[in-house]
Design a protein around this motif. Structure first.
Motif, PDB file in Angstrom:
ATOM      1  N   ARG A 154       0.806  -1.218   0.000  1.00 35.75           N
ATOM      2  CA  ARG A 154       0.000   0.000   0.000  1.00 35.75           C
ATOM      3  C   ARG A 154       0.846   1.279   0.000  1.00 35.75           C
ATOM      4  O   ARG A 154       0.374   2.332   0.378  1.00 35.75           O
ATOM      5  CB  ARG A 154      -0.974   0.016   1.181  1.00 35.75           C
ATOM      6  CG  ARG A 154      -2.020  -1.081   1.137  1.00 35.75           C
ATOM      7  CD  ARG A 154      -2.993  -0.997   2.298  1.00 35.75           C
ATOM      8  NE  ARG A 154      -2.352  -1.316   3.574  1.00 35.75           N
ATOM      9  CZ  ARG A 154      -2.067  -0.424   4.503  1.00 35.75           C
ATOM     10  NH1 ARG A 154      -2.358   0.848   4.323  1.00 35.75           N
ATOM     11  NH2 ARG A 154      -1.489  -0.787   5.631  1.00 35.75           N
ATOM     12  N   VAL A 155       2.088   1.174  -0.451  1.00 37.83           N
ATOM     13  CA  VAL A 155       2.944   2.362  -0.565  1.00 37.83           C
ATOM     14  C   VAL A 155       2.951   2.808  -2.027  1.00 37.83           C
ATOM     15  O   VAL A 155       3.232   2.018  -2.933  1.00 37.83           O
ATOM     16  CB  VAL A 155       4.374   2.080  -0.082  1.00 37.83           C
ATOM     17  CG1 VAL A 155       5.262   3.299  -0.326  1.00 37.83           C
ATOM     18  CG2 VAL A 155       4.374   1.716   1.387  1.00 37.83           C
ATOM     19  N   ILE A 156       2.643   4.082  -2.245  1.00 39.39           N
ATOM     20  CA  ILE A 156       2.618   4.661  -3.588  1.00 39.39           C
ATOM     21  C   ILE A 156       3.852   5.538  -3.748  1.00 39.39           C
ATOM     22  O   ILE A 156       4.230   6.269  -2.825  1.00 39.39           O
ATOM     23  CB  ILE A 156       1.351   5.512  -3.799  1.00 39.39           C
ATOM     24  CG1 ILE A 156       0.106   4.722  -3.406  1.00 39.39           C
ATOM     25  CG2 ILE A 156       1.259   5.979  -5.244  1.00 39.39           C
ATOM     26  CD1 ILE A 156      -0.081   3.443  -4.179  1.00 39.39           C
ATOM     27  N   VAL A 157       4.486   5.481  -4.923  1.00 37.21           N
ATOM     28  CA  VAL A 157       5.659   6.295  -5.194  1.00 37.21           C
ATOM     29  C   VAL A 157       5.407   7.131  -6.443  1.00 37.21           C
ATOM     30  O   VAL A 157       4.820   6.656  -7.423  1.00 37.21           O
ATOM     31  CB  VAL A 157       6.928   5.421  -5.371  1.00 37.21           C
ATOM     32  CG1 VAL A 157       6.750   4.404  -6.486  1.00 37.21           C
ATOM     33  CG2 VAL A 157       8.152   6.281  -5.630  1.00 37.21           C
ATOM     34  N   ALA A 158       5.822   8.408  -6.380  1.00 34.63           N
ATOM     35  CA  ALA A 158       5.674   9.328  -7.514  1.00 34.63           C
ATOM     36  C   ALA A 158       6.977  10.095  -7.703  1.00 34.63           C
ATOM     37  O   ALA A 158       7.569  10.578  -6.733  1.00 34.63           O
ATOM     38  CB  ALA A 158       4.520  10.300  -7.271  1.00 34.63           C
ATOM     39  N   GLY A 159       7.440  10.190  -8.932  1.00 34.33           N
ATOM     40  CA  GLY A 159       8.683  10.895  -9.225  1.00 34.33           C
ATOM     41  C   GLY A 159       8.449  12.357  -9.543  1.00 34.33           C
ATOM     42  O   GLY A 159       7.568  12.699 -10.341  1.00 34.33           O
ATOM     43  N   LEU A 160       9.239  13.237  -8.916  1.00 28.13           N
ATOM     44  CA  LEU A 160       9.112  14.687  -9.116  1.00 28.13           C
ATOM     45  C   LEU A 160      10.487  15.287  -9.378  1.00 28.13           C
ATOM     46  O   LEU A 160      11.489  14.802  -8.838  1.00 28.13           O
ATOM     47  CB  LEU A 160       8.507  15.357  -7.876  1.00 28.13           C
ATOM     48  CG  LEU A 160       7.138  14.848  -7.390  1.00 28.13           C
ATOM     49  CD1 LEU A 160       6.822  15.450  -6.029  1.00 28.13           C
ATOM     50  CD2 LEU A 160       6.061  15.211  -8.390  1.00 28.13           C
ATOM     51  N   ASP A 161      10.527  16.311 -10.199  1.00 23.50           N
ATOM     52  CA  ASP A 161      11.779  17.049 -10.415  1.00 23.50           C
ATOM     53  C   ASP A 161      11.438  18.518 -10.601  1.00 23.50           C
ATOM     54  O   ASP A 161      10.928  18.934 -11.643  1.00 23.50           O
ATOM     55  CB  ASP A 161      12.535  16.523 -11.628  1.00 23.50           C
ATOM     56  CG  ASP A 161      13.948  17.104 -11.701  1.00 23.50           C
ATOM     57  OD1 ASP A 161      14.244  18.040 -10.933  1.00 23.50           O
ATOM     58  OD2 ASP A 161      14.745  16.614 -12.513  1.00 23.50           O
ATOM     59  N   LEU A 162      11.721  19.321  -9.572  1.00 24.99           N
ATOM     60  CA  LEU A 162      11.358  20.737  -9.603  1.00 24.99           C
ATOM     61  C   LEU A 162      12.311  21.561 -10.459  1.00 24.99           C
ATOM     62  O   LEU A 162      11.930  22.610 -10.984  1.00 24.99           O
ATOM     63  CB  LEU A 162      11.332  21.300  -8.182  1.00 24.99           C
ATOM     64  CG  LEU A 162      10.354  20.613  -7.211  1.00 24.99           C
ATOM     65  CD1 LEU A 162      10.353  21.345  -5.881  1.00 24.99           C
ATOM     66  CD2 LEU A 162       8.959  20.573  -7.802  1.00 24.99           C
ATOM     67  N   GLN A 163      13.540  21.106 -10.593  1.00 26.17           N
ATOM     68  CA  GLN A 163      14.496  21.871 -11.391  1.00 26.17           C
ATOM     69  C   GLN A 163      14.032  21.984 -12.837  1.00 26.17           C
ATOM     70  O   GLN A 163      14.253  22.998 -13.494  1.00 26.17           O
ATOM     71  CB  GLN A 163      15.869  21.208 -11.337  1.00 26.17           C
ATOM     72  CG  GLN A 163      16.953  22.008 -12.040  1.00 26.17           C
ATOM     73  CD  GLN A 163      18.283  21.304 -12.045  1.00 26.17           C
ATOM     74  OE1 GLN A 163      18.336  20.093 -12.233  1.00 26.17           O
ATOM     75  NE2 GLN A 163      19.351  22.044 -11.804  1.00 26.17           N
ATOM     76  N   GLN A 164      13.371  20.947 -13.330  1.00 22.85           N
ATOM     77  CA  GLN A 164      12.890  20.977 -14.702  1.00 22.85           C
ATOM     78  C   GLN A 164      11.772  22.004 -14.891  1.00 22.85           C
ATOM     79  O   GLN A 164      11.398  22.309 -16.012  1.00 22.85           O
ATOM     80  CB  GLN A 164      12.392  19.581 -15.084  1.00 22.85           C
ATOM     81  CG  GLN A 164      13.500  18.529 -15.048  1.00 22.85           C
ATOM     82  CD  GLN A 164      12.957  17.125 -15.143  1.00 22.85           C
ATOM     83  OE1 GLN A 164      11.745  16.921 -15.126  1.00 22.85           O
ATOM     84  NE2 GLN A 164      13.838  16.134 -15.245  1.00 22.85           N
ATOM     85  N   HIS A 165      11.229  22.504 -13.774  1.00 20.79           N
ATOM     86  CA  HIS A 165      10.164  23.499 -13.849  1.00 20.79           C
ATOM     87  C   HIS A 165      10.625  24.850 -13.287  1.00 20.79           C
ATOM     88  O   HIS A 165       9.822  25.672 -12.881  1.00 20.79           O
ATOM     89  CB  HIS A 165       8.936  22.993 -13.096  1.00 20.79           C
ATOM     90  CG  HIS A 165       8.342  21.752 -13.709  1.00 20.79           C
ATOM     91  ND1 HIS A 165       7.371  21.800 -14.671  1.00 20.79           N
ATOM     92  CD2 HIS A 165       8.628  20.438 -13.529  1.00 20.79           C
ATOM     93  CE1 HIS A 165       7.051  20.568 -15.041  1.00 20.79           C
ATOM     94  NE2 HIS A 165       7.812  19.730 -14.365  1.00 20.79           N
TER      95      HIS A 165
END
Length: 887
Positions: free
Chosen positions: A541-552
């Motif tokens: 029940r663990v969800i993982v999401a990839g984020l990269d703020l530098q690209q924005h």
């Protein structure tokens, strides 16, 4: 005659025989005596015709006509035995398809790993090697010095590959793409031309920041820009950095990382402009490009003609030694290491080659079974053709002529078997590529595996070897006949050397199939063990999401604020029990960076290299992932960016230097020249990269003290996974609707990725083992069936004399079991030796695992027993009267 006319010649022979017969009758002989005497005096008409034909027909044409005649005869003969022909073609198809598939993948990784690059298998890779054997990238200054002073390579270019760390476009509509940052001579060194526009040149590398340009990969140009012919000169945005397109790479070229389809090529000086997570702070290329501690590039090049690998190593060692005074004390102990391209640690060959190196010999074993199986079938079929062959020899056919006819029959079976095998191999490769594409989505993969000329040549070579192995020997045996005995229809049941040879072939099939089944059993047991292993964290029940703020275009300050808001938003409002951030996921499968560590109070031994992998994590990380703490505390608000530098180490780290986790609390650790950090906690070990990795040094840094723009969000849901995935996307979108989130998935998928190698090996070895067992059973069945056919008269006599069906079956079963026992004994010995090849694909199981050996033996003996009992039982239903009159 101007040429040979078979009809006219036959008319002349008939006319000559008629005149000779008439002369004898006129001399007083009766017509019947005259008829036989004339033909006896003339001799063999067929041999005379062939001799005359040789006089009038060129030798090459005669050979062609004879061969065509043999082919026609072989087709007619095989058409009368459709079951035999179908079995042989099917068996050959299996052997060729499996071996061609494995060969195509191996060739793609070793011989032609880079399509579009001539002789890419000869490409060499140059990297730094530490005393501990770690391979590291070169700094840009070191690469330049090496390139400018090297004499062993025709040219050296540098490249840095990055996957999913850069985005094309803006906002939620942007997508990740694979990028290679390259030096100006990249395309020239590889010999790759542009399909449109131009490639890079040296000035693109020597004028940092002045040339914001890019070369598009052909795939990106097709998919994202609809093959726009006016693309050259247009501006694209990568990480919101405008770059002018100067060209499109050749369609056959996909970059220098096998299996990955590089989509954009950018000059290396643009690295700091586009942004690189590895480079901390707001540093310019002038700073990074002069820093010998920033490992950025991997050097590639082709050796000059006549230069050996040893000479190249000596040349690079001399250059590296000249640079020693400019490097630190630890770096002075490093050396340059030249590797063949397939040995590069960058790319899927690192985990595919061990599997393929196992499957390749296993495929050869399957091919051995194929040859033994078909040899037995051809030999057995030869028994039923003894009358036909004896008649041919009685009519004057030489033994070599008979052998040639039998070999042609074999080739007639080999050709369709090879063609169908190649079609099956093409289908297998398509399924393999489909599987890889689904696994890698949304990234584009490109495996250079195809049925090209080399693979076709390999399949043809296999077919020829099979024809020689299972065709020539049976042909020699079958053509060795006692013509008089066969013509008299001698009812002897003795099979002679052919029976012993067939028994030997069946025993060989049993031995090889046992080896294959043992291998499949060991890998299957290893897969079971890998599936049950505790990775040290709880992914349910663990969800993982990839984020990269530098690209924005988030700054460090705004990025910190966003991540604080995100965690607060995830932890409130229900739906999740915990949430955190981290740079690297557990079971990453791809090696993560390492750093040198210095332990307060520990004097490093000579040659000791203290390096550890690490992760930057947020508060609540251990609770979210279910990782237990052995001592101390987790990170919390006390570990802010302005607080005393802290870290958490794993149990292996603590026990190596302080014996117990508790003793490690409060100790100081120095990391790559940074300030001393205080250990505040000790976490239990987990599987950081792969399931089969040994315990290793690992530490965690608090994310507020080691900010990274690219992180993974982890959230432990208290609802079903599907609803949680949608909830994660919605909450991120609430904070920033333009922020692109590429993949939101259950963390449990990481376990599936970690099992890929084991599952692939288990599946392929199971296919090989099952195929080998099936072929061995077919061979045994064929041998017993033909033995029953030979001994029909003997069986009838036994039954007529009162023998029971059980007694008759027991006699055949005893022979089959003896063959199987001999094969099993040889197979056991071979399996103990050959299963050492499985070392890299096994996990949690011994190479001599008794269960795997016993299961394989049971399957083999059961298959042989079944293949023996069925035809033997059918033989007992023979009518004794018919059987005694059989011959």
């Amino acid at each position: 005659m101007a040429g040979w006319d078979d009809g006219d010649f036959q008319d002349e022979i008939r006319s000559h025989l008629a005149m000779a017969e008439r002369d004898r009758i006129e001399s007083g002989s009766d017509p019947e005596t005259a008829f036989y005497a004339t033909r006896k005096e003339f001799g063999n008409v067929t041999l005379t015709t062939e001799a005359a034909r040789r006089v009038w027909t060129p030798r090459w044409l005669e050979s062609v006509l004879d061969t065509l005649s043999d082919v026609r005869q072989a087709i007619r003969s095989l058409a009368k035995s459709p079951s035999f022909s179908l079995i042989v073609i099917s068996v050959l198809t299996i052997g060729i398809s499996l071996n061609a598939t494995v060969f195509a993948v191996l060739k793609g990784l070793l011989v032609t790993p880079l399509p579009g690059v001539a002789h890419s298998g000869d490409l060499r890779v140059v990297m730094r090697e530490t005393p501990g054997g770690r391979l590291l990238h070169l700094s840009y200054p070191d690469f330049k010095f090496l390139r400018d002073h090297d004499t062993a390579f025709s040219s050296l270019m540098g490249t840095m590959f990055r996957l999913e760390q850069y985005r094309i476009g803006r906002g939620a509509g942007s997508r990740p793409l694979s990028v290679e940052f390259v030096t100006g001579n990249y395309f020239q060194t590889l010999g790759v031309r542009a399909a449109l526009g131009r490639t890079f040149v040296f000035p693109d590398e020597t004028a940092p920041g002045r040339h914001p340009i890019a070369v598009l990969g052909h795939g990106l140009w097709q998919h994202d820009f609809a093959s726009d012919p006016a693309i050259v000169g247009r501006t694209i945005e990568i990480n919101r950095t405008p770059l002018t397109v100067v060209g499109v790479a050749d369609a056959a070229f996909h970059g220098t990382v096998p299996a990955y389809d590089v989509e954009v090529f950018i000059p290396i000086p643009m690295l700091t402009e586009v942004g690189a997570p590895e480079i901390s702070g707001d540093r310019s290329w002038n700073d990074v490009g002069a820093n010998r501690h920033d490992g950025l590039l991997v050097a590639h090049g082709f050796l000059k003609p006549g230069v050996t690998a040893a000479e190249a190593a000596n040349a690079t060692d001399a250059i590296w030694t000249a640079l020693a005074p400019e490097r630190g004390a630890d770096e002075q102990r490093e050396r340059l290491h030249i590797l063949r391209f397939w040995q590069s640690p960058i790319g899927p060959q690192t985990y595919l080659l061990p599997v393929l190196s196992t499957l390749s010999p296993m495929g050869s074993l399957v091919l051995l079974i194929v040859c033994a199986n078909i040899s037995g079938l051809v030999l057995a079929r030869g028994i039923s053709r003894r009358g036909d062959i004896a008649t041919r020899q009685a009519l004057g056919a030489s033994r070599s002529r008979i052998v040639r006819l039998l070999l042609v029959e074999t080739l007639v079976l080999v050709v369709p078997g090879t063609l169908v095998g190649l079609l099956a191999a093409q289908r297998f490769l398509a399924l393999f590529l489909f599987y890889v594409d689904r696994l890698a989505a949304p990234q584009r993969m490109f495996f250079p595996v195809e049925l090209d000329a080399i693979t076709l040549g390999f399949a043809a070579l296999i077919a020829i070897l099979c024809a020689v192995v299972f065709g020539l020997l049976p042909a020699l045996q079958t053509s060795r006949l006692n013509v008089a005995a066969v013509i008299k229809q001698d009812g002897s049941t003795r099979t002679g050397p052919r029976g012993r040879l067939r028994s030997l072939l069946v025993a060989a099939q049993v031995a090889v199939s046992l080896v294959l089944l043992v291998g499949a059993g060991l890998v299957g047991r290893g897969l079971e063990a890998a599936s049950r292993v505790d990775p040290g964290f709880d992914d349910r029940r663990v969800i993982v999401a990839g984020l990269d703020l530098q690209q924005h275009r988030y700054t460090e300050e705004s990025g910190r604020a966003f991540y604080r808001d995100l965690l607060e938003h995830m932890r409130s409002g229900g739906g999740f029990d915990a949430a955190t951030l981290a740079t690297y996921p557990p079971l990453a499968f791809i090696d993560t960076p390492t750093a040198r560590v210095t332990i307060d109070g520990h004097a490093a031994q000579r040659g000791e290299e203290l390096v550890a992998r690490f992760n930057q994590i947020g508060s609540d990380y251990f609770r979210t992932l279910g990782i237990r703490l052995a001592a101390g505390r987790p990170f919390d608000d006390r570990d802010s960016e302005t607080a005393m530098p802290s870290l958490i180490v794993n149990r292996t780290f603590a026990e190596r230097f302080w014996r117990t986790p508790t003793a490690a609390i409060g100790k100081r650790v120095h990391i790559d020249g940074s300030d001393w950090r205080i250990i505040v906690g000790v976490a239990e070990d987990v599987k950081y990269i792969r399931l089969n990795e040994p315990p290793q040094l690992y530490y965690y840094l608090p994310l507020p003290q080691a900010y990274r723009s690219a992180v993974n969000l982890y959230a432990r849901a208290n609802t079903n996974v599907s609803a949680a995935i949608a909830n994660v996307r919605a909450r991120i979108s609430t904070l920033d609707p333009d922020l692109a989130v590429d993949i939101v998935q259950p963390l449990s998928d990481a376990r599936d990725v970690a099992l890929i190698g084991y599952r692939t090996a288990a599946m392929m070895l199971f296919i090989f083992g099952a195929t080998g067992m099936l072929l061995a059973a077919m061979g045994t069945y064929g041998l017993v069936s033909y033995t029953v056919l030979q001994q029909t008269r003997e069986i009838g006599i036994r039954i007529a004399l009162g023998a029971t069906r059980v007694a008759v079956v027991r006699a055949f079963v005893g022979g089959g079991v003896r063959m199987a026992a001999i094969g099993a004994l040889v197979g056991f010995i071979a399996a103990v030796t050959l299963t050492r090849l499985l070392g890299d694909t096994l996990f949690g199981v011994s190479l001599t695992d008794p269960r795997s050996f016993v299961q394989a033996l049971a399957i083999v003996m059961g298959g042989v027993l079944l293949a023996t009992v069925v035809p033997a039982w059918r033989a007992t239903r023979t009518d004794p009267t018919i059987a005694i009159r059989h011959q």
